[in-house]
Structures are given as C-alpha cells and as structure tokens.
Design a protein around this motif. Sequence first.
Motif, mmCIF file in Angstrom:
data_model
loop_
_atom_site.group_PDB
_atom_site.id
_atom_site.type_symbol
_atom_site.label_atom_id
_atom_site.label_comp_id
_atom_site.label_asym_id
_atom_site.label_seq_id
_atom_site.Cartn_x
_atom_site.Cartn_y
_atom_site.Cartn_z
ATOM 1 N N GLU A 23 0.845 -1.198 0.000
ATOM 2 C CA GLU A 23 0.000 0.000 0.000
ATOM 3 C C GLU A 23 0.875 1.240 0.000
ATOM 4 O O GLU A 23 1.946 1.263 0.620
ATOM 5 C CB GLU A 23 -0.918 0.015 1.232
ATOM 6 N N HIS A 24 0.393 2.273 -0.680
ATOM 7 C CA HIS A 24 1.170 3.521 -0.731
ATOM 8 C C HIS A 24 0.243 4.697 -1.003
ATOM 9 O O HIS A 24 -0.674 4.602 -1.823
ATOM 10 C CB HIS A 24 2.227 3.430 -1.829
ATOM 11 N N GLU A 25 0.477 5.794 -0.299
ATOM 12 C CA GLU A 25 -0.295 7.016 -0.486
ATOM 13 C C GLU A 25 0.504 8.008 -1.320
ATOM 14 O O GLU A 25 1.647 8.339 -0.978
ATOM 15 C CB GLU A 25 -0.626 7.649 0.873
ATOM 16 N N LEU A 26 -0.072 8.450 -2.427
ATOM 17 C CA LEU A 26 0.526 9.519 -3.230
ATOM 18 C C LEU A 26 -0.128 10.821 -2.805
ATOM 19 O O LEU A 26 -1.294 11.064 -3.099
ATOM 20 C CB LEU A 26 0.306 9.265 -4.726
ATOM 21 N N SER A 27 0.613 11.637 -2.094
ATOM 22 C CA SER A 27 0.021 12.830 -1.488
ATOM 23 C C SER A 27 -0.032 14.027 -2.421
ATOM 24 O O SER A 27 -1.012 14.770 -2.452
ATOM 25 C CB SER A 27 0.798 13.212 -0.212
ATOM 26 N N ALA A 28 1.000 14.230 -3.208
ATOM 27 C CA ALA A 28 1.068 15.428 -4.045
ATOM 28 C C ALA A 28 0.268 15.254 -5.329
ATOM 29 O O ALA A 28 0.274 14.193 -5.951
ATOM 30 C CB ALA A 28 2.524 15.745 -4.370
ATOM 31 N N GLY A 30 -0.504 15.308 -9.090
ATOM 32 C CA GLY A 30 0.355 15.132 -10.256
ATOM 33 C C GLY A 30 1.518 14.186 -10.028
ATOM 34 O O GLY A 30 2.317 13.945 -10.942
ATOM 35 N N SER A 31 1.635 13.618 -8.834
ATOM 36 C CA SER A 31 2.730 12.681 -8.572
ATOM 37 C C SER A 31 2.406 11.320 -9.180
ATOM 38 O O SER A 31 1.261 11.029 -9.529
ATOM 39 C CB SER A 31 2.989 12.564 -7.071
ATOM 40 N N GLU A 32 3.416 10.491 -9.298
ATOM 41 C CA GLU A 32 3.236 9.172 -9.884
ATOM 42 C C GLU A 32 4.188 8.188 -9.208
ATOM 43 O O GLU A 32 5.154 8.578 -8.549
ATOM 44 C CB GLU A 32 3.490 9.194 -11.387
ATOM 45 N N THR A 81 1.332 4.209 -11.870
ATOM 46 C CA THR A 81 0.035 4.688 -11.387
ATOM 47 C C THR A 81 0.195 6.128 -10.925
ATOM 48 O O THR A 81 1.291 6.552 -10.533
ATOM 49 C CB THR A 81 -0.496 3.818 -10.230
ATOM 50 N N ARG A 82 -0.891 6.869 -10.968
ATOM 51 C CA ARG A 82 -0.884 8.264 -10.518
ATOM 52 C C ARG A 82 -1.865 8.462 -9.371
ATOM 53 O O ARG A 82 -2.308 9.570 -9.117
ATOM 54 C CB ARG A 82 -1.194 9.187 -11.698
#
Length: 271
Positions: A23-28, A30-32, A81-82
């Motif tokens: 599991e991972h959270e992309l906070s920003a 436009g991040s990928e 993934t984005r």
Amino acid sequence: MKYYTIQPPDILKPYVRFFWVLEHELSASGSEYVYRSIADGCTEMVFHYQSTFDEINGRGQENGGPSGIQFQTNHYRRFITRQSFGIFGAYIYPFAVPRFFNIPSSETTNLTLDYDTFLGSAGRELEERIMLAPNNQKRAVILTDFLLMRLRYNTFTDDRIITSIRQVIHTNQHKTVAQLADAFNLSARQFDRRFKEYAGFSPKSYLRLIRFQDAIKQYGSNKSLTQIALECGYYDQSHFIHDVKTFTGYHPGFYFSGKAEGTEYRNADLQ
C-alpha cells in the motif's frame, strides 16, 4: 509505503509461499509511482483493490494492466500509477500452477492473464469478492478458500519433480542439472521434460533464475557485490552483472543502492 506478508494456513503452505500486501499514499497532486517487477521463478496472483496500474511498454506507451495472474517469468516489466494504491497478492510455487489450474507450468511461462480470461466466471467472482472485502485478512481467507477448492478437484502431480523444485528454491546448494537428475533417479532427458512441465523453465534456466533470486535476497545486507556473487554461486563478477542486468534492467551496483524502481518495498521492509 507499507509492505507486509500474511502466512497461509498449514494446508496451503506446500503451494503458497505467502500472501502479501503493498500500500502507498501519493500525497502530491500530479505525482506518480513507477513499479518494476523483476524476473521470478514463482507465480503471483495479484489483486488491485485500490486504483490500478498501467504497464509501460518498450516504447514508453502505457497500456491498461488489470488484476491478474503473473506467471513465472525471466523478464522484467514496468508499471505506473498516478493514484494511491493497495495491492493484495499470493506468491505461489510454480508447481502449484498445475495443481490449482490443471495446466502445465510450461504453458504459462511469461504470461500475464486477467482472471476473466484465465478462469472465466469463477475468476470474475473471485476478483469481485477480493475487491469488496473489508480488509486484507479477509482477502486472505477468501483466496485461501478458493485455492483449497481448486486443490480438491485437480490431482496433477509428480512428487519427485516437486521435491526437486523445492530443493532448488530452498537449499541454496547450487547443484548441477545432472546431479539433480541423478538424485531423483531420472535420465537427463526425462528430468528436463518433467521439470519444465512443473517449473515452466528447463532445469538449467531455472537454476539460473533461482541463483539470481538468491542474490536479490541479499538486498539490504552489508556485503559487497563480489561477496554476494561468490556466495550465490557465480564463478565471476561478469556473469553476476549480466544476470542482474538481464533480470532487473539495472547494473547490480544501482539495483542494490536502494534507488532503483521497484525496490521501495524492500526499503520499507528494512525499516
């Protein structure tokens, strides 16, 4: 990033090495996140329960990559993934493929198939139940029940070859193909044919894959690359470099640096 494993019940351990969660959270905005899967002598059942990944092909183009079964492979692949993501998977021995799915592993090597294509309505139902499950412990229970049901109906088995594959994976003895064939009282030709049927690769190719995997297990250690190569049965540094580059796409110096794609979960596991 969060990575952890869940042990299967004892009755499944001869076939399933472990269940895993990433599991991972992309906070920003436009991040990928780009993940690189490397060559592996085992098969994985993968379920994307939060968002999905697209595969990046050799031309840099992105193609849809749904949940599915990624069979034993000698290729590396890249996915992107984005969105924040959650993945549940099962890491299974290659000889479990004939037992679970009644198909020789030699017919599935380097394939990735979605559950609908490979298992039809049973696959669609399994994927839906996994997606709707409230947590990963429940997902492990659902997949365990599914695999146990498959075991009851399929009896495709050759205990001598299964034992030989286990030995190759777990003993780290670096035996030759001739030594393995002799140990199981088979001619070299018989051993090669039956081994490929259950492992997906010829014994020679599979031994090379497992030697590489043994080296990758040293990730995060304080050993030098030369020491890793020698301990894993490489006769010289050039063969070690060649295999790591072939199976990961990276020079071993960069792969073991912790900066390569697809190593983030290994770094998280070390923390």
